[in-house]
Design an enzyme around this catalytic site. Structure first.
Site, mmCIF file in Angstrom:
data_model
loop_
_atom_site.group_PDB
_atom_site.id
_atom_site.type_symbol
_atom_site.label_atom_id
_atom_site.label_comp_id
_atom_site.label_asym_id
_atom_site.label_seq_id
_atom_site.Cartn_x
_atom_site.Cartn_y
_atom_site.Cartn_z
ATOM 1 N N SER A 11 0.850 -1.193 0.000
ATOM 2 C CA SER A 11 0.000 0.000 0.000
ATOM 3 C C SER A 11 0.888 1.246 0.000
ATOM 4 O O SER A 11 1.774 1.348 -0.836
ATOM 5 C CB SER A 11 -0.949 -0.034 1.198
ATOM 6 O OG SER A 11 -1.968 0.906 1.044
ATOM 7 N N ASP A 56 -15.679 -16.501 -12.875
ATOM 8 C CA ASP A 56 -14.810 -17.504 -12.244
ATOM 9 C C ASP A 56 -14.343 -18.587 -13.223
ATOM 10 O O ASP A 56 -13.149 -18.889 -13.308
ATOM 11 C CB ASP A 56 -15.564 -18.073 -11.021
ATOM 12 C CG ASP A 56 -14.904 -19.254 -10.361
ATOM 13 O OD1 ASP A 56 -13.766 -19.602 -10.736
ATOM 14 O OD2 ASP A 56 -15.515 -19.835 -9.449
ATOM 15 N N ASP A 105 -11.142 -18.687 -16.444
ATOM 16 C CA ASP A 105 -9.727 -19.064 -16.388
ATOM 17 C C ASP A 105 -9.538 -20.577 -16.486
ATOM 18 O O ASP A 105 -8.433 -21.090 -16.337
ATOM 19 C CB ASP A 105 -9.089 -18.530 -15.101
ATOM 20 C CG ASP A 105 -9.863 -18.946 -13.856
ATOM 21 O OD1 ASP A 105 -10.325 -20.113 -13.798
ATOM 22 O OD2 ASP A 105 -10.012 -18.120 -12.937
ATOM 23 N N ASP A 163 -13.302 -22.173 -9.109
ATOM 24 C CA ASP A 163 -12.769 -22.294 -7.749
ATOM 25 C C ASP A 163 -13.133 -21.080 -6.892
ATOM 26 O O ASP A 163 -12.547 -20.865 -5.831
ATOM 27 C CB ASP A 163 -11.239 -22.459 -7.795
ATOM 28 C CG ASP A 163 -10.554 -21.320 -8.534
ATOM 29 O OD1 ASP A 163 -11.277 -20.415 -9.038
ATOM 30 O OD2 ASP A 163 -9.319 -21.309 -8.607
ATOM 31 N N VAL A 214 -12.618 -18.024 -7.718
ATOM 32 C CA VAL A 214 -11.640 -16.956 -7.919
ATOM 33 C C VAL A 214 -11.613 -16.549 -9.390
ATOM 34 O O VAL A 214 -11.521 -17.405 -10.277
ATOM 35 C CB VAL A 214 -10.227 -17.429 -7.495
ATOM 36 C CG1 VAL A 214 -9.203 -16.328 -7.703
ATOM 37 C CG2 VAL A 214 -10.250 -17.907 -6.046
ATOM 38 N N ASP A 248 -8.018 -5.865 -6.154
ATOM 39 C CA ASP A 248 -7.806 -4.773 -5.193
ATOM 40 C C ASP A 248 -8.872 -3.694 -5.403
ATOM 41 O O ASP A 248 -8.977 -3.149 -6.496
ATOM 42 C CB ASP A 248 -6.398 -4.198 -5.407
ATOM 43 C CG ASP A 248 -5.982 -3.218 -4.310
ATOM 44 O OD1 ASP A 248 -6.852 -2.480 -3.805
ATOM 45 O OD2 ASP A 248 -4.788 -3.172 -3.981
ATOM 46 N N HIS A 279 -6.912 -5.667 -1.226
ATOM 47 C CA HIS A 279 -5.834 -4.705 -1.007
ATOM 48 C C HIS A 279 -4.868 -5.210 0.062
ATOM 49 O O HIS A 279 -5.202 -5.223 1.237
ATOM 50 C CB HIS A 279 -6.406 -3.344 -0.614
ATOM 51 C CG HIS A 279 -5.345 -2.293 -0.518
ATOM 52 N ND1 HIS A 279 -4.512 -2.005 -1.571
ATOM 53 C CD2 HIS A 279 -4.966 -1.488 0.489
ATOM 54 C CE1 HIS A 279 -3.669 -1.063 -1.206
ATOM 55 N NE2 HIS A 279 -3.913 -0.732 0.034
#
Ligand SMILES: *[C@@H]1O[C@H](CO)[C@@H](O)[C@H](O)[C@H]1NC(C)=O
Ligand SMILES: *[C@@H]1O[C@H](CO)[C@@H](O)[C@H](O)[C@H]1NC(C)=O
Ligand SMILES: *[C@@H]1O[C@H](CO)[C@@H](O)[C@H](O)[C@H]1NC(C)=O
Ligand SMILES: *[C@@H]1O[C@H](CO)[C@@H](O)[C@H](O)[C@H]1NC(C)=O
Ligand SMILES: *[C@@H]1O[C@H](CO)[C@@H](O)[C@H](O)[C@H]1NC(C)=O
Ligand SMILES: *[C@@H]1O[C@H](CO)[C@@H](O)[C@H](O)[C@H]1NC(C)=O
Ligand SMILES: *[C@@H]1O[C@H](CO)[C@@H](O)[C@H](O)[C@H]1NC(C)=O
Ligand SMILES: *[C@@H]1O[C@H](CO)[C@@H](O)[C@H](O)[C@H]1NC(C)=O
Ligand SMILES: *[C@@H]1O[C@H](CO)[C@@H](O)[C@H](O)[C@H]1NC(C)=O
Ligand SMILES: *[C@@H]1O[C@H](CO)[C@@H](O)[C@H](O)[C@H]1NC(C)=O
Ligand SMILES: *[C@@H]1O[C@H](CO)[C@@H](O)[C@H](O)[C@H]1NC(C)=O
Length: 582
Positions: free
Chosen positions: A196, A263, A266, A270, A272, A449, A495
């Site tokens: 950060s 999701d 890719d 999962d 994500v 983020d 983040h």
């Protein structure tokens, strides 16, 4: 020839320098004699009478670790030649038997430098923390940036920007050598680690003090400071412009539905979104219009500084009623505008944005119980930057967005960029000094983020590549750059941490990897990261080095592929500004 104290000479005289005990070396006189003498470090005069030293035993150090350490707690002070100011620095020196010829600098966060000097102990490293000359142990920089309306504290600005950490390291290395009775040509491996604003501070060191550092780990840097800070006000400005203030539940639903839809792109379902670029290319938010949402009433904690679901300073709790409805065209238009990024009234791009599937935290509204409606909430991150750093008024927050247009935001960014271009902006792209002195850098950024856009890191990496490799082919520049500067995007991560909405991997042993690279020449090619929750908890995923992108093609692990169409979505030109923006 350096003059050593009695304790250090005794240590040298012993068969190894490590034979001295902590109490032998942890003395005021040993520290005083190890201070670089006036005239050695240009512009820095050390004040021997200000030295303190005491041993600390069984101290816990390092967040989340149960290990304890003995160390020497040292404070020193210096003044800038002829200036009459005073900067206090504290250092923590491990016991001689634990010292591994390392110096470690930890980054801070928000508007604070790190005030903890013990972060290096677990690596056998001496480390430091500086008060930066503005009592940074008690005040954050935004509290002191103005002496009064219209009057900037430039000393604090440059010290916070890059100078204080650089000086702490510049003093700390010879001090460390002297403290342990090492010769001045004995290598002290010097590391930096932060995320950060700590990532920005790391970049400031690479850019300004490149030959001081051997290994730098910079996460989600808050650099391109003016654009970054004003961008926090962008979602609220869209809402104000549209006159649409969504219930937070509607935006949350847009985000979670986007995650579900993207999701699998890719190659693996999962939870994500490892490829936000494929999401951007293949998913249309308008498909969500009409989807119903429901959130129960709750006492909601709003988080400071965009730390997603993690607690941070400045958080407040407020009541939210039950929210029950369907995703509207306005809600989708708002989300799309946020993800598209700021453009001026001529359609020229001013900034990049959070990746699609990132939380829309800066668009959060506030519930007004007197009118039973959702209302404007200006994030204080951006609001305070505008009032203090742009308008130069000593007030903490913008009170409203009356008459604020997209062009106003561009003007604010432009003013901030030019005013602080050599202090806070932190976008120097020529890293020759760092590279030529053998420095290594791992730069990472969560791909979801919601506070500092992931593409901000990609844009800087690209700027360095173009500045430093103008005469070689693209692929040759990638190969040469990865010898010393590697960028990793962390799938699903928020983040500077994991993301409760996407149970993805997160790198946890960056320092071990960096030490191995610097001291043993083991260059990483992918970054070790571990999944800490969800179905795949405990799984190791080796993250792909930019610009290669993860793709679940072999059904056993993520491959790293080259995908030009995806990469093109990360390329930005900020033609709303007349100056190039790195
Ligand atoms: C170095 O300069 C500082 C500031 O003038 C002074 O306080 C200090 O005594 C000097 N150090 C020595 C060893 O003379
Ligand atoms: C370190 O030294 C400073 C200055 O003497 C003192 O204020 C502080 O309490 C010390 N810290 C510890 C942990 O001993
Ligand atoms: C998404 O779909 C809408 C409605 O069909 C269309 O107007 C819009 O152009 C599409 N957006 C993108 C980015 O394809
Ligand atoms: C919120 O907090 C208030 C006061 O503590 C309490 O009375 C109320 O039940 C809480 N509401 C919810 C939904 O948790
Ligand atoms: C939400 O509103 C719809 C339509 O009014 C209703 O059928 C549904 O039961 C509500 N859901 C909840 C959880 O209150
Ligand atoms: C900043 O001001 C706005 C508008 O008054 C308000 O909605 C918001 O809660 C304030 N933020 C903070 C953190 O004080
Ligand atoms: C600084 O400016 C703000 C905004 O105009 C004003 O409210 C405040 O009183 C001023 N402070 C001083 C000390 O004049
Ligand atoms: C906004 O603009 C209007 C019209 O130009 C002006 O009357 C008003 O004072 C402005 N408001 C603020 C807060 O600047
Ligand atoms: C660079 O290498 C990738 C594969 O690693 C290849 O797909 C791409 O075409 C190359 N780009 C250029 C410009 O040669
Ligand atoms: C990856 O990191 C984990 C957690 O820090 C560690 O246990 C593991 O050994 C590492 N694996 C590799 C291949 O480096
Ligand atoms: C992929 O692996 C899973 C789990 O091992 C297995 O169930 C599935 O059949 C495999 N799919 C393919 C296409 O090989």
């Amino acid at each position: 020839m350096r003059q050593y104290s009695r304790a250090a000479v005794a240590a040298l005289a012993a068969t190894t320098a490590h034979a001295a005990s902590l109490s032998d070396v942890c003395t005021v006189s040993n520290v005083q004699s190890a201070l670089p003498s006036n005239g050695t470090l240009l512009g820095i005069d050390l004040i021997p009478s200000a030295v303190t030293a005491n041993t600390v035993t069984d101290a816990s150090a390092g967040m989340g670790s149960s290990a304890t350490y003995d160390y020497c707690n040292v404070t020193i002070a210096y003044t800038h030649t002829g200036k009459g100011d005073k900067v206090v620095v504290k250092y923590a020196f491990p016991a001689p038997s634990d010292f591994e010829n390392r110096f470690y600098v930890a980054g801070g966060g928000g508007f604070s430098l790190s005030s903890d000097a013990t972060g290096g102990l677990e690596y056998g490293a001496a480390s430091g923390a500086t008060d930066a000359g503005y009592d940074a142990f008690s005040y954050s920089y935004d509290e002191v940036v103005l002496y009064g309306n219209g009057s900037i504290n430039w000393d604090a600005t440059y010290m916070f920007g890059y100078q204080a950490l650089g000086e702490m390291t510049k003093i700390g290395k010879p001090l460390t050598q002297g403290f342990y009775g090492l010769s001045s040509d004995q290598k002290i491996y010097t590391y930096y680690e932060g995320c950060s604003d700590g990532g920005r501070e790391g970049m400031s060191q690479v850019q300004r003090w490149g030959d001081e550092y051997d290994g730098v780990i910079a996460g989600a840097p808050a650099f391109r400071f003016a654009q970054q800070q004003v961008n926090h006000v962008f979602p609220a400005t869209i809402e104000h412009t549209m006159d649409y203030y969504p219930p937070p539940c509607e935006l949350d639903k847009i985000v979670t539905e986007t995650i579900s839809a993207c999701d699998p792109l890719d190659g693996r379902t999962d939870g994500v979104v490892s490829r936000t670029d494929l999401c951007m290319l293949n998913f249309n938010l308008t498909s969500l219009i009409g989807t119903s949402y429901y959130c129960a009433a709750q006492n909601y904690t709003s988080l400071g500084f965009g730390f997603s679901k993690r607690q941070a300073e400045g958080s407040t709790t407020s009541y939210q009623p039950a929210q029950n409805g369907t995703i509207t065209a306005e809600g989708v238009a708002l989300a799309q505008a946020v993800y598209d990024g700021l453009h001026d009234s001529n359609g020229k791009r001013a900034y990049l944005s959070w990746q699609i599937a990132a939380e829309l935290s800066d668009a959060d509204t506030t519930y007004d119980s007197t009118t039973d409606s959702w209302t404007l909430d200006i994030p204080s991150t951006g609001g305070e930057y505008v009032t203090k750093f742009v308008q130069l008024l000593n007030i903490d927050n913008l009170s409203n967005l009356d008459n604020v247009t997209y062009d106003t935001l561009v003007d604010w960014m432009n003013t901030g960029m030019i005013r602080y271009i050599d202090s806070l902006q932190t976008t120097v792209v020529d890293l020759t000094e760092f590279q030529q002195s053998g420095g290594k850098m791992i730069h990472y950024h969560g791909e979801s983020d919601p506070s500092i856009p992931t593409a901000s890191s990609v844009h800087y990496w690209q700027g360095v590549r173009q500045a430093m490799y103008p005469d070689v082919s693209y692929n040759e520049s990638l190969s040469q750059m990865s010898d010393w500067y590697q960028l990793y995007l962390v799938p699903g991560a928020a983040h500077c941490g994991t993301n409760s909405l996407q149970p993805g991997p997160y790198p946890e042993d960056n320092m071990e990897i960096m030490i191995n690279w610097v001291e043993n020449g083991v260059k990483p090619s992918r970054l070790n990261a571990t999944v800490s929750s969800g179905t795949y908890e405990g799984e190791t995923q080796m993250l792909c080095q930019w610009p290669s992108r993860p793709l679940w093609s072999s059904n056993t692990t993520f491959s790293c592929v080259y995908d030009q169409q995806s990469l093109n979505t990360w390329d930005y030109t900020f033609d709303a500004f007349k100056m190039p923006v790195f």
